[in-house]
Write a protein that holds these residues in place. Structure first.
Motif, PDB file in Angstrom:
ATOM      1  N   CYS A  90       0.827  -1.209   0.000  1.00 57.66           N
ATOM      2  CA  CYS A  90       0.000   0.000   0.000  1.00 57.66           C
ATOM      3  C   CYS A  90       0.858   1.254   0.000  1.00 57.66           C
ATOM      4  N   GLY A  91       2.069   1.168   0.559  1.00 59.02           N
ATOM      5  CA  GLY A  91       2.942   2.337   0.600  1.00 59.02           C
ATOM      6  C   GLY A  91       2.581   3.330   1.690  1.00 59.02           C
ATOM      7  N   CYS A  93       0.999   2.274   4.999  1.00 61.13           N
ATOM      8  CA  CYS A  93       0.882   1.768   6.375  1.00 61.13           C
ATOM      9  C   CYS A  93       2.222   1.921   7.106  1.00 61.13           C
ATOM     10  N   CYS A  96       5.146  -0.234   5.693  1.00 60.92           N
ATOM     11  CA  CYS A  96       5.564   0.317   4.396  1.00 60.92           C
ATOM     12  C   CYS A  96       6.416   1.563   4.593  1.00 60.92           C
ATOM     13  N   CYS A 104       3.737  -5.152   4.970  1.00 60.73           N
ATOM     14  CA  CYS A 104       2.580  -4.283   4.705  1.00 60.73           C
ATOM     15  C   CYS A 104       1.317  -4.967   5.222  1.00 60.73           C
TER      16      CYS A 104
HETATM   17 ZN    ZN Z   1       1.505  -1.043   3.480  1.00 63.37          ZN
END
Ligand code: ZN
Ligand code: ZN
Length: 333
Positions: A90-91, A93, A96, A104
């Protein structure tokens, strides 16, 4: 389209399903080739050794051609040949943003929790695709995903030139570890694998010696005096044997996954030998390195491909992995 659908409790069925439609931030890929993974075998085991949400199209090690893009996708070209990270991150959380994308909390894995690539078409988030050269044979391009995971595991081991290694399991993951350890400058590499079909492949990709588990127990002090500096469990249930194989100060990489394994461990040996036990899960910014390795031809991976089969033969192909007869079966939908 035709697809291999896991319907629960050991049932994998090749049948018709509707063509997928990409969401705004997704692309649709025409699958060129998709490898069968040990985790696919685990998903369709009874009881399952790997969780999933049936009914689901399995398959996550693939290469294909982008045929359609969602309305919000601007940086992926239709017609591009791509490999895919089937665990889209997701970039956003905490893991991440802490540099641990493998952890993630929002991964919805293709071929496990959403439809995967044992089908003519598959959709995936646009930011999970990576371009790959059209010069790479499809069978080898389909190895990029497991290779990206193995590069992560090899990075965890931080092997130094000349160090020795023992790899338990010479299926596809074990063979990829052998190839990457060899390319990374490892010294002696011993592979432990019960299947006689897999031994010549393990040798071809870089193992010095391949022995059965029984031979390893009888001969390990001669085969690896003092124990190995790097040990890899590519089986998912051999931590006790891995600890035993490890020399002083060794790094033990736990890679294989078997949710049913509960081995008894001689814990004090970890303390006395000063071992580092390192879990390695999926990839970790390692797709670009894996793609470069495959594109460069630096690894001798072709011997790993046991057979390429059509989608209608998916069930039989997976059985060949389970039996230990095959190293990698690639399916061309
Ligand atoms: Zn994530
Ligand atoms: Zn896999």
């Amino acid at each position: 389209m035709r697809a291999a659908v896991y319907e629960g409790e050991g049932r994998l069925v090749v049948r018709d399903v509707p063509d997928p439609v990409p969401a705004a931030d997704e692309v649709m890929i025409e699958v060129e080739a998709c490898g069968v993974c040990g985790s696919d075998v685990q998903i369709i085991s009874v009881p399952p050794g790997h969780p999933s949400t049936p009914p689901v199209v399995i398959g996550h090690e693939f290469v294909g051609w982008v045929r359609a893009t969602g309305s919000a996708v601007h940086d992926v070209a239709i017609g591009a040949r791509v490999v895919v990270d089937p665990d889209p991150k997701c970039g956003a959380c905490d893991p991440c943003r802490s540099g641990r994308p493998a952890n993630c909390v929002n991964i919805v894995a293709l071929g496990v929790y959403r439809d995967g690539a044992l089908a003519r078409y598959v959709t995936t988030p646009a930011d999970s695709v990576y371009p790959i050269s059209t010069d790479v044979p499809a069978e080898l391009a389909a190895l990029v995903e497991p290779l990206a995971c193995v590069v992560n595991g090899t990075n965890r081991a931080a092997i130094r030139p000349g160090e020795s290694a023992v790899v338990f399991g010479a299926g596809a993951i074990g063979c990829l570890f052998i190839a990457v350890l060899r390319a990374s400058g490892a010294g002696r590499i011993v592979a432990v694998e019960p299947s006689a079909h897999r031994a010549p492949v393990a040798r071809a990709v870089g193992a010095d010696v391949v022995v059965t588990p029984e031979e390893w127990v009888a001969q390990r002090t001669e085969l690896m005096p003092g124990g190995a500096e790097v040990v890899v469990d590519a089986v998912g249930s051999v931590l006790p044997q891995a600890i035993e194989a490890a020399g002083m100060g060794a790094r033990v990489v736990m890679f294989g996954m078997n949710g049913n394994a509960r081995p008894e461990v001689h814990q004090v040996e970890i303390v006395e030998k000063g071992l580092a036990i390192l879990g390695s899960y999926i990839s970790n910014f390692t797709f670009p390195a894996a793609i470069r390795l495959v594109e460069s031809g630096r690894l001798n991976l072709a011997p790993m491909i046991t057979a390429t089969v059509p989608l209608e033969d998916a069930v039989a192909g997976i059985a060949r992995i389970r039996s230990g007869e095959a190293v990698k079966i690639v399916i061309k939908p």
